[in-house]
Design a protein around this motif. Structure first.
Motif, PDB file in Angstrom:
ATOM      1  N   PRO A 124       4.757  34.391   8.081  1.00  0.00           N
ATOM      2  CA  PRO A 124       3.501  34.346   7.154  1.00  0.00           C
ATOM      3  C   PRO A 124       3.194  32.944   6.822  1.00  0.00           C
ATOM      4  O   PRO A 124       3.660  31.693   7.078  1.00  0.00           O
ATOM      5  CB  PRO A 124       4.505  34.703   5.372  1.00  0.00           C
ATOM      6  CG  PRO A 124       5.573  35.501   6.386  1.00  0.00           C
ATOM      7  CD  PRO A 124       5.822  34.897   7.624  1.00  0.00           C
ATOM      8  N   PRO A 125       1.643  32.854   6.523  1.00  0.00           N
ATOM      9  CA  PRO A 125       1.152  31.391   6.279  1.00  0.00           C
ATOM     10  C   PRO A 125       1.909  30.617   5.569  1.00  0.00           C
ATOM     11  O   PRO A 125       2.515  30.959   4.450  1.00  0.00           O
ATOM     12  CB  PRO A 125      -0.291  31.671   5.871  1.00  0.00           C
ATOM     13  CG  PRO A 125      -0.587  33.234   5.898  1.00  0.00           C
ATOM     14  CD  PRO A 125       0.795  33.907   6.172  1.00  0.00           C
ATOM     15  N   HIS A 126       2.005  29.273   6.038  1.00  0.00           N
ATOM     16  CA  HIS A 126       2.900  28.333   5.280  1.00  0.00           C
ATOM     17  C   HIS A 126       2.422  26.920   5.643  1.00  0.00           C
ATOM     18  O   HIS A 126       1.949  26.653   6.869  1.00  0.00           O
ATOM     19  CB  HIS A 126       4.345  28.421   5.321  1.00  0.00           C
ATOM     20  CG  HIS A 126       4.928  28.154   6.893  1.00  0.00           C
ATOM     21  ND1 HIS A 126       5.006  29.174   7.781  1.00  0.00           N
ATOM     22  CD2 HIS A 126       5.247  27.163   7.451  1.00  0.00           C
ATOM     23  CE1 HIS A 126       5.344  28.596   8.927  1.00  0.00           C
ATOM     24  NE2 HIS A 126       5.692  27.671   8.571  1.00  0.00           N
ATOM     25  N   GLY A 127       2.639  26.054   4.800  1.00  0.00           N
ATOM     26  CA  GLY A 127       2.101  24.620   5.314  1.00  0.00           C
ATOM     27  C   GLY A 127       1.254  24.052   4.192  1.00  0.00           C
ATOM     28  O   GLY A 127       0.955  24.763   3.392  1.00  0.00           O
ATOM     29  N   ASP A 128       0.910  22.616   4.223  1.00  0.00           N
ATOM     30  CA  ASP A 128      -0.011  21.913   3.492  1.00  0.00           C
ATOM     31  C   ASP A 128      -1.512  22.632   3.231  1.00  0.00           C
ATOM     32  O   ASP A 128      -2.133  22.697   2.169  1.00  0.00           O
ATOM     33  CB  ASP A 128      -0.114  20.418   3.791  1.00  0.00           C
ATOM     34  CG  ASP A 128       1.076  19.864   3.633  1.00  0.00           C
ATOM     35  OD1 ASP A 128       1.891  20.108   2.600  1.00  0.00           O
ATOM     36  OD2 ASP A 128       1.395  18.640   4.419  1.00  0.00           O
TER      37      ASP A 128
ATOM     38  N   MET B  41       0.845  -1.249  -0.133  1.00  0.00           N
ATOM     39  CA  MET B  41       0.045   0.104   0.018  1.00  0.00           C
ATOM     40  C   MET B  41       0.905   1.339   0.061  1.00  0.00           C
ATOM     41  O   MET B  41       1.842   1.099   0.853  1.00  0.00           O
ATOM     42  CB  MET B  41      -1.027   0.219   1.255  1.00  0.00           C
ATOM     43  CG  MET B  41      -2.078   0.866   1.031  1.00  0.00           C
ATOM     44  SD  MET B  41      -3.198   0.782   2.697  1.00  0.00           S
ATOM     45  CE  MET B  41      -2.212   1.635   3.922  1.00  0.00           C
ATOM     46  N   ASN B  42       0.620   2.212  -0.907  1.00  0.00           N
ATOM     47  CA  ASN B  42       1.318   3.358  -0.954  1.00  0.00           C
ATOM     48  C   ASN B  42       0.957   4.337   0.252  1.00  0.00           C
ATOM     49  O   ASN B  42      -0.118   4.544   0.755  1.00  0.00           O
ATOM     50  CB  ASN B  42       0.990   4.204  -2.084  1.00  0.00           C
ATOM     51  CG  ASN B  42       1.333   3.568  -3.325  1.00  0.00           C
ATOM     52  OD1 ASN B  42       2.341   2.841  -3.202  1.00  0.00           O
ATOM     53  ND2 ASN B  42       0.762   3.877  -4.482  1.00  0.00           N
ATOM     54  N   ALA B  43       1.854   4.754   0.917  1.00  0.00           N
ATOM     55  CA  ALA B  43       1.836   5.724   1.887  1.00  0.00           C
ATOM     56  C   ALA B  43       1.233   6.828   1.666  1.00  0.00           C
ATOM     57  O   ALA B  43       1.392   7.542   0.504  1.00  0.00           O
ATOM     58  CB  ALA B  43       3.225   6.145   2.502  1.00  0.00           C
ATOM     59  N   VAL B  44       0.086   7.345   2.471  1.00  0.00           N
ATOM     60  CA  VAL B  44      -0.713   8.600   2.043  1.00  0.00           C
ATOM     61  C   VAL B  44       0.259   9.854   2.433  1.00  0.00           C
ATOM     62  O   VAL B  44       0.613   9.964   3.904  1.00  0.00           O
ATOM     63  CB  VAL B  44      -1.971   8.754   2.770  1.00  0.00           C
ATOM     64  CG1 VAL B  44      -2.729   9.790   2.333  1.00  0.00           C
ATOM     65  CG2 VAL B  44      -2.684   7.325   2.544  1.00  0.00           C
ATOM     66  N   SER B  45       0.285  10.714   1.684  1.00  0.00           N
ATOM     67  CA  SER B  45       1.168  12.027   1.989  1.00  0.00           C
ATOM     68  C   SER B  45       0.645  12.649   3.158  1.00  0.00           C
ATOM     69  O   SER B  45      -0.769  12.766   3.242  1.00  0.00           O
ATOM     70  CB  SER B  45       1.361  12.837   0.980  1.00  0.00           C
ATOM     71  OG  SER B  45       0.410  13.582   0.579  1.00  0.00           O
ATOM     72  N   PRO B  46       1.031  13.546   4.048  1.00  0.00           N
ATOM     73  CA  PRO B  46       0.711  14.530   5.075  1.00  0.00           C
ATOM     74  C   PRO B  46      -0.478  15.247   4.240  1.00  0.00           C
ATOM     75  O   PRO B  46      -1.163  15.699   5.044  1.00  0.00           O
ATOM     76  CB  PRO B  46       1.670  15.215   5.637  1.00  0.00           C
ATOM     77  CG  PRO B  46       2.792  14.314   5.444  1.00  0.00           C
ATOM     78  CD  PRO B  46       2.661  13.485   3.916  1.00  0.00           C
ATOM     79  N   ALA B  47       0.144  15.934   3.143  1.00  0.00           N
ATOM     80  CA  ALA B  47      -0.848  16.712   2.198  1.00  0.00           C
ATOM     81  C   ALA B  47      -2.251  16.109   2.066  1.00  0.00           C
ATOM     82  O   ALA B  47      -3.362  16.810   2.251  1.00  0.00           O
ATOM     83  CB  ALA B  47      -0.255  17.472   1.169  1.00  0.00           C
ATOM     84  N   ASP B  48      -2.375  14.660   1.449  1.00  0.00           N
ATOM     85  CA  ASP B  48      -3.379  14.141   1.350  1.00  0.00           C
ATOM     86  C   ASP B  48      -4.238  13.923   2.578  1.00  0.00           C
ATOM     87  O   ASP B  48      -5.445  14.091   2.436  1.00  0.00           O
ATOM     88  CB  ASP B  48      -3.182  12.944   0.648  1.00  0.00           C
ATOM     89  CG  ASP B  48      -2.650  13.085  -0.717  1.00  0.00           C
ATOM     90  OD1 ASP B  48      -3.000  14.065  -1.346  1.00  0.00           O
ATOM     91  OD2 ASP B  48      -1.926  12.374  -1.454  1.00  0.00           O
ATOM     92  N   LEU B  49      -3.550  13.573   3.521  1.00  0.00           N
ATOM     93  CA  LEU B  49      -4.582  13.445   5.079  1.00  0.00           C
ATOM     94  C   LEU B  49      -4.999  14.859   5.234  1.00  0.00           C
ATOM     95  O   LEU B  49      -6.149  14.564   5.605  1.00  0.00           O
ATOM     96  CB  LEU B  49      -3.250  12.815   5.835  1.00  0.00           C
ATOM     97  CG  LEU B  49      -2.929  11.678   5.965  1.00  0.00           C
ATOM     98  CD1 LEU B  49      -1.644  11.388   7.161  1.00  0.00           C
ATOM     99  CD2 LEU B  49      -3.928  10.811   6.142  1.00  0.00           C
ATOM    100  N   TYR B  50      -4.301  16.029   5.185  1.00  0.00           N
ATOM    101  CA  TYR B  50      -4.931  17.104   5.675  1.00  0.00           C
ATOM    102  C   TYR B  50      -5.920  17.505   4.617  1.00  0.00           C
ATOM    103  O   TYR B  50      -7.267  17.753   5.322  1.00  0.00           O
ATOM    104  CB  TYR B  50      -3.850  18.183   5.624  1.00  0.00           C
ATOM    105  CG  TYR B  50      -4.537  19.746   6.081  1.00  0.00           C
ATOM    106  CD1 TYR B  50      -4.837  19.633   7.271  1.00  0.00           C
ATOM    107  CD2 TYR B  50      -5.077  20.423   5.136  1.00  0.00           C
ATOM    108  CE1 TYR B  50      -5.547  20.937   7.610  1.00  0.00           C
ATOM    109  CE2 TYR B  50      -5.553  21.751   5.165  1.00  0.00           C
ATOM    110  CZ  TYR B  50      -5.576  21.849   6.852  1.00  0.00           C
ATOM    111  OH  TYR B  50      -6.378  23.034   7.101  1.00  0.00           O
ATOM    112  N   ARG B  51      -5.869  17.325   3.627  1.00  0.00           N
ATOM    113  CA  ARG B  51      -7.047  17.685   2.508  1.00  0.00           C
ATOM    114  C   ARG B  51      -8.331  16.812   2.793  1.00  0.00           C
ATOM    115  O   ARG B  51      -9.369  17.361   3.015  1.00  0.00           O
ATOM    116  CB  ARG B  51      -6.624  17.310   0.939  1.00  0.00           C
ATOM    117  CG  ARG B  51      -7.891  17.738   0.312  1.00  0.00           C
ATOM    118  CD  ARG B  51      -7.687  17.442  -1.400  1.00  0.00           C
ATOM    119  NE  ARG B  51      -6.437  16.503  -1.478  1.00  0.00           N
ATOM    120  CZ  ARG B  51      -5.443  16.719  -2.350  1.00  0.00           C
ATOM    121  NH1 ARG B  51      -5.360  17.941  -2.896  1.00  0.00           N
ATOM    122  NH2 ARG B  51      -4.609  15.679  -2.432  1.00  0.00           N
TER     123      ARG B  51
END
Ligand code: GLY
Ligand code: MN
Ligand code: MN
Length: 438
Positions: free
Chosen positions: A97-101, A1-11
């Motif tokens: 300044p705002p930054h992150g996924d 199984m491919n690992a889910v990226s933090p960006a996908d988890l957040y979305r």
């Protein structure tokens, strides 16, 4: 199984929060959900601020924990809006300044003063979640119970994004617990054990999700022991440490009890540990947490009998309240954005509540377990002078081996606490997984 990226988890986390908000707003007849991050608070007649503690609803949407005077505005069908307070403040370091996924998912308006938020927040019939002191002209927090109940009921079930952060918090806390154990074995004071804990977690006191409980010897009997003696005792018999950690606003809450050189107290630790593991394994979807709490009493009463402390059957100990003398608190609670997370008594999203069992006033969770819930399981056996004195004066006091109690009371008490994830199948013990990974 491919690992889910933090960006996908957040979305997908954000999609879940939007869907919950859509339902809560539709059911309660509101156009918008506005969430104030909170304001800094100052000590009386002073310019000294208390540590900033954000509105948990705000940090549910955003991994922003040090951002007073910011606002989240969500209108169903629209991109959420973040009004981001970034003052030009040469006394302090302002938020970067705002930054992150998360940035890609928000319309962001940067403001330099709290009042400017008014120009950006949407007009209309809004549910405004926040404390009274966050009020701005036209935007006074109303905290509609129908909205809060809905959100609080569902918040018990964590998204994969939240679980990833909670696992990180466990790992962080475990590093501290191992350092604390080593400091205890090396003969450190409570204060130095606490310092070793902080150093290993990389936290300061201000970052902790609750004040660490670091009790040597008899201090282990004080459920929320609030001091940390600077001087080491002459003898290091036991350590009860209840200490947490935080990652992006998500808490860990772990307790371990350690002992040096006493077979009787070690046997008590081992017996409570076995009970605790069994209870963790009983965290299954559909199980009523109240039943689990009573199961804990039954099992701990069995320990009290088998360890030669109380010569009564578990049933008789429960019926007479004797087990509550040694285990006076609840089995555990929901945990996540808050250590004692909200919603522990909600029967459903309408706000109806589920009562505590008679005689168990300190239980914080009365709900049937659902997949995605994270709960603590924290049974204990303590030797608390004031409760023991009351028991001694009752007829059941005759069933207690008071010499044995006097011996064990020198070690304070035992508590073992883990976070456990309820799933569709076998539970996952987030704390023990983190210990095992070291
Ligand atoms: N650390 C507080 C508790 O265990 O609930
Ligand atoms: Mn706890
Ligand atoms: Mn705890």
């Amino acid at each position: 199984m491919n690992a889910v990226s933090p960006a996908d988890l957040y979305r997908s986390h954000l999609d879940t929060l939007k869907a919950r908000a859509d339902h809560a707003l539709a059911a309660s007849g509101h156009d918008h959900l506005l969430i104030a991050s909170g304001v800094e608070k100052y000590t009386f007649l002073d310019d000294r601020s208390y540590p900033f503690r954000p509105n948990p609803h705000f940090k549910h949407w955003l991994p922003l924990t040090q951002h007073p005077h910011s606002w989240l505005a969500y209108t169903p069908g629209r991109r959420p809006l973040l009004v981001y307070h970034q003052p030009d403040d040469f006394w302090h370091v302002p938020p970067s300044p705002p930054h992150g996924d998360w940035v890609a998912h928000f319309d962001i308006r940067v403001i330099g003063s709290p009042e400017e938020a008014v120009r950006h927040l949407p007009a209309g019939h809004a549910a405004i979640i926040g404390e009274a002191d966050a009020a701005l002209p036209g935007f006074v927090p109303n905290n509609p119970p129908a909205v809060l109940d809905h959100l609080h009921f569902h918040r018990a079930c964590k998204t994969p994004y939240e679980l990833a952060l909670m696992r990180q918090a466990q790992t962080r806390a475990v590093a501290g617990h191992l350092a604390a154990r080593d400091a205890f074995l090396a003969g450190a004071s409570e204060r130095d054990i606490h310092r070793a804990y902080l150093a290993a977690t990389g936290h300061t006191d201000l970052d902790l999700p609750y004040n660490n409980i670091v009790g040597l010897n008899e201090h282990g009997a004080v459920l929320h022991y609030q001091y940390q003696d600077a001087v080491a005792p002459a003898e290091h018999r036991s350590l009860l440490i209840d200490a947490g950690a935080e990652v992006d606003g998500y808490a860990a809450d772990i307790t371990r009890t350690w002992c040096r050189g006493d077979a009787d107290f070690q046997a008590l630790i081992d017996a409570v540990d076995a009970v605790q593991r069994g209870l963790c394994d009983s965290v299954r979807a559909g199980v009523d947490y109240r039943a689990l709490h009573l199961q804990a009493h039954q099992a701990l009463a069995g320990v009290l009998r088998d360890q030669g402390i109380v010569a009564m059957t578990p049933e008789a100990q429960l019926a007479s309240g004797v087990s509550s003398v040694f285990f006076p608190h609840g089995l555990g609670h929901l945990i996540g954005l808050q250590v004692h997370d909200v919603g522990g008594f909600l029967a459903d999203e309408s706000g109806a509540t589920l009562p505590k069992p008679d005689g168990h006033p300190f239980l914080r969770l009365t709900r049937p377990l659902l997949p995605g819930m994270v709960v603590t399981i924290e049974p204990g056996i303590y030797f608390i002078d004031s409760l023991l004195a009351q028991l001694r004066a009752r007829p059941e006091g005759k069933a207690v081996d008071w010499d044995r109690v006097a011996h064990l009371a020198r070690f304070g008490g035992v508590r073992i606490e883990d976070e456990v994830l309820c799933t569709d199948g076998a539970p996952q013990n987030l704390s023990r997984e983190a210990f095992a990974a070291v």
